[in-house]
Design a protein around this motif. Structure first.
Motif, PDB file in Angstrom:
ATOM      1  N   HIS A 135       0.839  -1.207   0.000  1.00 43.61           N
ATOM      2  CA  HIS A 135       0.000   0.000   0.000  1.00 43.61           C
ATOM      3  C   HIS A 135       0.871   1.253   0.000  1.00 43.61           C
ATOM      4  O   HIS A 135       0.576   2.229  -0.712  1.00 43.61           O
ATOM      5  CB  HIS A 135      -0.915  -0.002   1.217  1.00 43.61           C
ATOM      6  N   ASP A 208     -10.654  -2.204  -4.866  1.00 42.07           N
ATOM      7  CA  ASP A 208     -10.716  -2.564  -3.451  1.00 42.07           C
ATOM      8  C   ASP A 208     -12.176  -2.686  -3.025  1.00 42.07           C
ATOM      9  O   ASP A 208     -12.926  -1.707  -3.094  1.00 42.07           O
ATOM     10  CB  ASP A 208     -10.016  -1.482  -2.622  1.00 42.07           C
ATOM     11  N   ILE A 210     -14.508  -2.933  -0.084  1.00 40.59           N
ATOM     12  CA  ILE A 210     -14.454  -2.662   1.350  1.00 40.59           C
ATOM     13  C   ILE A 210     -15.863  -2.725   1.921  1.00 40.59           C
ATOM     14  O   ILE A 210     -16.774  -2.087   1.389  1.00 40.59           O
ATOM     15  CB  ILE A 210     -13.845  -1.271   1.615  1.00 40.59           C
ATOM     16  N   TRP A 212     -19.081  -1.801   3.779  1.00 42.50           N
ATOM     17  CA  TRP A 212     -19.667  -0.547   4.256  1.00 42.50           C
ATOM     18  C   TRP A 212     -20.818  -0.881   5.186  1.00 42.50           C
ATOM     19  O   TRP A 212     -21.875  -0.290   5.144  1.00 42.50           O
ATOM     20  CB  TRP A 212     -20.147   0.288   3.063  1.00 42.50           C
TER      21      TRP A 212
END
Length: 219
Positions: A135, A208, A210, A212
């Protein structure tokens, strides 16, 4: 008695030939890292840079890798030997222009990191360290682009940049979506120089997924 089936009796196209499985460590079959020592070995920023360079531009010598990693050739040789110890790269003497050169090539161009309940604390810690290092290298690349954005031609600036969106999907649908995204990106991966159009330039792609939602809402 066995039945005889003549060619004239067949209907429809012949079934497609079964494709051999992709080699381990390629985009079609990423190597699953489970050894914490292996993950920590790659997590070094210089080794990530060397590994990426060899995967995209190799084979290359330690001197050539050193220019990319910002190291001396001797320091780069040390990192190459460490990467070779854990199977990420290997010497490629067959590609040497003469007997004095010692080129290296990548052995693993794609990997996945352990997830789930079957992982140990050491595996999770090492995976997180490697993920953070990757990253950080991506953020450095992104910040470098933003610092020099106006230097790029307008048609590139229009095509580059992040896209933000949201989906509402089940885990099964997300798995399908991930597979479709990987397939589409794979059409443009072109790791071999011979596959790239003359105007093609390297662009980093990041997708990505992710959550929620809160963990207790994920059932």
């Amino acid at each position: 008695m066995p039945e005889n089936h003549h060619d004239s009796e067949r209907t429809g196209p012949a079934p497609p030939a079964e494709q051999p499985p992709a080699a381990v460590g390629t985009p079609g079959n990423p190597l699953r890292l489970t050894d914490p020592r292996m993950m920590r070995a790659l997590a070094h920023p210089a080794r990530i840079a060397i590994w990426q360079f060899l995967g995209l531009e190799g084979p290359a010598t330690a001197t050539e890798c050193a220019e990319v990693a910002g190291l001396s050739p001797s320091a780069c040789s040390y990192h190459l030997r460490t990467l070779a110890q854990y199977g990420f790269v290997e010497e490629d003497l067959a590609s040497a222009a003469d007997g004095r050169q010692r080129p290296w090539r990548v052995r693993v161009v794609a990997f996945s990191m352990p997830e789930g309940a079957d992982t140990t604390a050491a595996m999770r810690d090492a995976a997180r360290l490697l993920a953070e290092s990757v990253h950080a290298s991506v953020e450095e690349l992104r910040e470098g682009y933003h610092d020099r954005e106006l230097e790029y031609p307008g048609r590139w600036r229009e095509a580059l940049g992040a896209t933000h969106d949201v989906v509402h999907a089940t885990p099964e649908e997300l798995t399908t979506l991930r597979g479709r995204l990987i397939e589409v990106v794979g059409e443009y991966r072109r790791l071999s120089r011979d596959e790239r159009p003359p105007a093609a330039r390297r662009v980093y792609v990041r997708t990505d997924l992710i959550p929620w939602f809160e963990p207790d809402a994920g059932e």
